[in-house]
Design a protein around this motif. Structure first.
Motif, PDB file in Angstrom:
ATOM      1  N   MET A   1       0.768  -1.213  -0.017  1.00 38.04           N
ATOM      2  CA  MET A   1       0.146   0.049   0.051  1.00 38.04           C
ATOM      3  C   MET A   1       0.845   1.251   0.047  1.00 38.04           C
ATOM      4  O   MET A   1       1.972   1.378   0.612  1.00 38.04           O
ATOM      5  N   ILE A   2       0.607   2.141  -0.677  1.00 36.90           N
ATOM      6  CA  ILE A   2       1.452   3.316  -1.017  1.00 36.90           C
ATOM      7  C   ILE A   2       0.697   4.646  -0.132  1.00 36.90           C
ATOM      8  O   ILE A   2      -0.594   4.836  -0.404  1.00 36.90           O
ATOM      9  N   ASP A   3       1.353   4.724   0.869  1.00 37.11           N
ATOM     10  CA  ASP A   3       0.903   6.004   2.064  1.00 37.11           C
ATOM     11  C   ASP A   3       1.371   7.175   1.006  1.00 37.11           C
ATOM     12  O   ASP A   3       2.428   7.685   0.786  1.00 37.11           O
ATOM     13  N   ALA A   4       0.299   8.220   1.162  1.00 34.92           N
ATOM     14  CA  ALA A   4       0.450   9.237   0.208  1.00 34.92           C
ATOM     15  C   ALA A   4      -0.091  10.651   1.047  1.00 34.92           C
ATOM     16  O   ALA A   4      -0.736  10.562   1.908  1.00 34.92           O
ATOM     17  N   ALA A   5       0.291  11.757   0.487  1.00 29.80           N
ATOM     18  CA  ALA A   5      -0.072  13.085   1.087  1.00 29.80           C
ATOM     19  C   ALA A   5      -0.668  13.769  -0.259  1.00 29.80           C
ATOM     20  O   ALA A   5      -0.365  13.837  -1.288  1.00 29.80           O
ATOM     21  N   VAL A   6      -1.947  14.546   0.243  1.00 29.86           N
ATOM     22  CA  VAL A   6      -2.357  15.325  -0.569  1.00 29.86           C
ATOM     23  C   VAL A   6      -2.011  16.881  -0.515  1.00 29.86           C
ATOM     24  O   VAL A   6      -2.384  17.216   0.846  1.00 29.86           O
ATOM     25  N   ILE A   7      -1.801  17.631  -1.358  1.00 31.48           N
ATOM     26  CA  ILE A   7      -1.521  18.981  -0.984  1.00 31.48           C
ATOM     27  C   ILE A   7      -2.287  19.884  -1.788  1.00 31.48           C
ATOM     28  O   ILE A   7      -2.775  19.873  -3.096  1.00 31.48           O
ATOM     29  N   GLY A   8      -3.380  20.606  -0.899  1.00 32.84           N
ATOM     30  CA  GLY A   8      -4.524  21.227  -1.503  1.00 32.84           C
ATOM     31  C   GLY A   8      -5.673  20.374  -1.198  1.00 32.84           C
ATOM     32  O   GLY A   8      -5.817  19.577  -1.822  1.00 32.84           O
ATOM     33  N   LEU A   9      -6.399  21.132  -0.551  1.00 29.45           N
ATOM     34  CA  LEU A   9      -7.859  20.267  -0.083  1.00 29.45           C
ATOM     35  C   LEU A   9      -8.881  21.192  -0.474  1.00 29.45           C
ATOM     36  O   LEU A   9      -9.997  21.210   0.222  1.00 29.45           O
ATOM     37  N   GLY A  10      -8.926  21.886  -1.705  1.00 29.45           N
ATOM     38  CA  GLY A  10     -10.143  22.569  -2.017  1.00 29.45           C
ATOM     39  C   GLY A  10     -11.076  21.569  -2.840  1.00 29.45           C
ATOM     40  O   GLY A  10     -10.820  20.167  -2.510  1.00 29.45           O
ATOM     41  N   ARG A  11     -11.955  21.967  -3.760  1.00 27.46           N
ATOM     42  CA  ARG A  11     -13.083  21.014  -4.268  1.00 27.46           C
ATOM     43  C   ARG A  11     -12.347  19.768  -4.935  1.00 27.46           C
ATOM     44  O   ARG A  11     -12.788  18.656  -4.578  1.00 27.46           O
ATOM     45  N   LYS A  25      -6.783  -0.213  -4.291  1.00 32.35           N
ATOM     46  CA  LYS A  25      -6.031  -1.594  -3.864  1.00 32.35           C
ATOM     47  C   LYS A  25      -4.532  -1.100  -3.301  1.00 32.35           C
ATOM     48  O   LYS A  25      -3.967  -2.044  -2.842  1.00 32.35           O
ATOM     49  N   TYR A  26      -4.068   0.017  -3.899  1.00 26.16           N
ATOM     50  CA  TYR A  26      -2.716   0.571  -3.628  1.00 26.16           C
ATOM     51  C   TYR A  26      -2.328   1.807  -3.038  1.00 26.16           C
ATOM     52  O   TYR A  26      -1.259   2.059  -2.506  1.00 26.16           O
ATOM     53  N   LEU A  27      -3.497   2.443  -2.825  1.00 25.49           N
ATOM     54  CA  LEU A  27      -3.338   3.821  -2.503  1.00 25.49           C
ATOM     55  C   LEU A  27      -3.992   4.220  -1.292  1.00 25.49           C
ATOM     56  O   LEU A  27      -5.321   3.947  -1.214  1.00 25.49           O
ATOM     57  N   ARG A  28      -3.344   4.987  -0.399  1.00 27.15           N
ATOM     58  CA  ARG A  28      -4.264   5.457   0.795  1.00 27.15           C
ATOM     59  C   ARG A  28      -3.683   6.839   1.218  1.00 27.15           C
ATOM     60  O   ARG A  28      -2.583   6.941   0.969  1.00 27.15           O
ATOM     61  N   PHE A  29      -4.381   7.777   1.512  1.00 30.05           N
ATOM     62  CA  PHE A  29      -3.844   9.208   1.972  1.00 30.05           C
ATOM     63  C   PHE A  29      -3.561   9.127   3.669  1.00 30.05           C
ATOM     64  O   PHE A  29      -4.498   8.921   4.453  1.00 30.05           O
ATOM     65  N   ILE A  30      -2.395   9.619   4.017  1.00 27.04           N
ATOM     66  CA  ILE A  30      -2.094   9.448   5.530  1.00 27.04           C
ATOM     67  C   ILE A  30      -1.976  11.117   5.917  1.00 27.04           C
ATOM     68  O   ILE A  30      -2.132  11.268   7.357  1.00 27.04           O
ATOM     69  N   ARG A  31      -1.529  12.066   4.925  1.00 28.16           N
ATOM     70  CA  ARG A  31      -1.590  13.401   5.231  1.00 28.16           C
ATOM     71  C   ARG A  31      -2.189  14.192   4.197  1.00 28.16           C
ATOM     72  O   ARG A  31      -2.062  14.140   3.198  1.00 28.16           O
ATOM     73  N   GLU A  50      -4.101  12.875   8.513  1.00 30.67           N
ATOM     74  CA  GLU A  50      -3.443  14.038   9.458  1.00 30.67           C
ATOM     75  C   GLU A  50      -3.389  15.329   8.490  1.00 30.67           C
ATOM     76  O   GLU A  50      -3.465  15.240   7.444  1.00 30.67           O
ATOM     77  N   LEU A  51      -3.825  16.612   9.211  1.00 31.32           N
ATOM     78  CA  LEU A  51      -3.853  17.793   8.527  1.00 31.32           C
ATOM     79  C   LEU A  51      -3.010  18.782   9.208  1.00 31.32           C
ATOM     80  O   LEU A  51      -2.687  18.856  10.048  1.00 31.32           O
ATOM     81  N   SER A  52      -2.246  19.420   7.819  1.00 33.00           N
ATOM     82  CA  SER A  52      -1.373  20.604   8.564  1.00 33.00           C
ATOM     83  C   SER A  52      -1.376  21.526   7.157  1.00 33.00           C
ATOM     84  O   SER A  52      -1.975  21.311   6.432  1.00 33.00           O
ATOM     85  N   THR A  53      -0.501  22.667   7.711  1.00 28.58           N
ATOM     86  CA  THR A  53      -0.389  23.619   6.575  1.00 28.58           C
ATOM     87  C   THR A  53       1.015  23.750   6.003  1.00 28.58           C
ATOM     88  O   THR A  53       1.188  24.757   5.329  1.00 28.58           O
ATOM     89  N   ASP A  54       1.915  22.834   6.364  1.00 28.77           N
ATOM     90  CA  ASP A  54       3.321  22.934   5.984  1.00 28.77           C
ATOM     91  C   ASP A  54       3.635  21.880   4.808  1.00 28.77           C
ATOM     92  O   ASP A  54       3.705  20.524   5.048  1.00 28.77           O
ATOM     93  N   PRO A  62       8.863  10.822   6.423  1.00 24.43           N
ATOM     94  CA  PRO A  62       9.339   9.563   6.083  1.00 24.43           C
ATOM     95  C   PRO A  62       8.294   8.455   5.740  1.00 24.43           C
ATOM     96  O   PRO A  62       8.344   7.531   4.787  1.00 24.43           O
ATOM     97  N   ARG A  63       7.016   8.806   6.360  1.00 21.83           N
ATOM     98  CA  ARG A  63       5.946   7.841   5.995  1.00 21.83           C
ATOM     99  C   ARG A  63       5.439   8.003   4.877  1.00 21.83           C
ATOM    100  O   ARG A  63       4.704   6.932   4.129  1.00 21.83           O
ATOM    101  N   VAL A  64       5.502   9.095   4.201  1.00 18.15           N
ATOM    102  CA  VAL A  64       4.708   9.705   2.893  1.00 18.15           C
ATOM    103  C   VAL A  64       5.627   9.134   1.763  1.00 18.15           C
ATOM    104  O   VAL A  64       6.894   9.338   1.587  1.00 18.15           O
ATOM    105  N   GLN A  65       4.987   8.228   0.899  1.00 17.22           N
ATOM    106  CA  GLN A  65       5.560   7.562  -0.259  1.00 17.22           C
ATOM    107  C   GLN A  65       5.335   8.158  -1.659  1.00 17.22           C
ATOM    108  O   GLN A  65       6.106   7.931  -2.516  1.00 17.22           O
ATOM    109  N   ALA A  66       4.160   9.084  -1.663  1.00 19.42           N
ATOM    110  CA  ALA A  66       3.844   9.827  -3.026  1.00 19.42           C
ATOM    111  C   ALA A  66       3.268  11.011  -2.374  1.00 19.42           C
ATOM    112  O   ALA A  66       2.397  11.081  -1.436  1.00 19.42           O
ATOM    113  N   VAL A  67       3.336  11.922  -3.441  1.00 22.13           N
ATOM    114  CA  VAL A  67       2.696  13.219  -3.259  1.00 22.13           C
ATOM    115  C   VAL A  67       1.757  13.497  -4.205  1.00 22.13           C
ATOM    116  O   VAL A  67       2.230  13.498  -5.541  1.00 22.13           O
ATOM    117  N   PHE A  68       0.351  14.116  -4.067  1.00 22.01           N
ATOM    118  CA  PHE A  68      -0.638  14.425  -4.965  1.00 22.01           C
ATOM    119  C   PHE A  68      -0.633  16.033  -4.887  1.00 22.01           C
ATOM    120  O   PHE A  68      -0.892  16.491  -3.678  1.00 22.01           O
TER     121      PHE A  68
END
Length: 325
Positions: A1-11, A25-31, A50-54, A62-68
């Protein structure tokens, strides 16, 4: 499973999470990162991340394996370069950039770092567009002679404010928000575009604009195309390809009609798909399984180049040749 972060949480950032969280099957968001966390806090809690502004902190985690990235395009080149330098795959929402030179810089950064890169051209994954691509690629309608496309999506009345009302972020009327999807469909079906002659006709400026954008294009093959988008009209998607043996038309997400020379046109309704989820899964599979992503980087660059020429054409009122390396 790929742990990912999403940058920008508009629509649209929220749409990305909705399409994958608990379903992929392969992706989940952790930040998640938002410059307005008060507007995303409940969503983050409901989706379990988790939610942050940084931004930098999320990329360095190190937990984040991909960024959106669901951020304004003016930030894309720098953010893509930062994520790539961290050695992490990156998904970017369109527009990738407003010029081919900027797009080349972004893609070069991912290639230098050896990380997977994806662009959110989800309309390619409509059931109708996947079937239209098959029909054209299999030569069912012969050699492509001409394409017509219209994506009208009611954005001026349904999605108000933000980058769509800022000509620096969204030049060319509806070309940035909707016209890019038509250009992507054109490149996907008929290859690189060589020349663009575009115009915008405005009856009312932003906010809540009333305008239409239109363009004639010539492909490198010699084929031609016409596209349009109207920002205030109800949702409408149509791509029609004319060939030497017939024509084929994709309407909305699930309708396809094929008309061959000497035969009665046949229409079919296809099973609906979640186009965004399919594209997200294609990206995840490219990381996990090494399969090619659904959109090639050559296509990404060709679309940006055609868009850049369209905006230049709108400004001077004359046809512009598309720059290609």
């Amino acid at each position: 499973m790929i742990d990912a972060a999403v940058i920008g949480l508009g629509r649209w950032g929220k749409n990305i999470v909705e399409a994958a969280q608990g379903k992929s099957k392969y992706l989940r968001f952790i930040r998640g990162v938002s410059k307005e966390p008060e507007l995303a806090r409940d969503f983050a809690a409901a989706k379990g991340f988790e939610l942050s502004t940084d931004f930098d902190q999320a990329v360095a985690d190190p937990r984040v394996q991909a960024v959106f990235l669901a951020t304004p395009h003016s930030l894309h080149v720098g953010q893509i370069s930062t994520v790539a330098a961290a050695g992490k795959p990156v998904w970017c929402e369109k527009p990738l950039a407003l010029t081919r030179a900027e797009a080349e810089r972004a893609i070069a950064a991912t290639q230098k770092a050896g990380v997977h890169f994806a662009l959110g051209n989800n309309k390619r994954c409509f059931s109708s567009m996947r079937e239209l691509k098959r029909v054209v690629a299999d030569g069912v309608i012969g050699d492509v002679l001409h394409i017509e496309g219209n994506f009208t999506n009611e954005h001026s009345t349904r999605v108000k404010g933000g980058w769509r009302d800022d000509p620096r972020e969204s030049p060319g009327g509806g070309m940035t928000g909707a016209g890019l999807h038509v250009l992507d469909a054109f490149v996907n079906l008929a290859g690189p575009i060589a020349k663009v002659d575009a115009r915008v006709y405005s009856q009312k400026p932003p906010p809540d604009p009333r305008d239409s954008a239109a363009a004639m294009v010539q492909f490198a093959t010699g084929a031609t195309g016409v596209l349009a988008t109207v920002r205030a009209a109800p949702m409408y998607w149509r791509i029609m390809v004319f060939g030497t043996k017939g024509w084929a038309e994709a309407r909305d997400e699930t309708a396809i009609t094929v008309g061959l020379v000497g035969q009665t046109p046949e229409s079919r309704m296809l099973a609906p798909t979640d186009s965004l989820a399919l594209l997200l899964e294609s990206f995840a599979e490219s990381i996990e399984l090494g399969t090619p992503f659904a959109v090639s980087t050559d296509d990404m660059l060709d679309v940006v180049g055609a868009f850049e020429a369209a905006i230049a054409s709108i400004k001077i009122g004359e046809p512009i040749s598309v720059r290609r390396n």
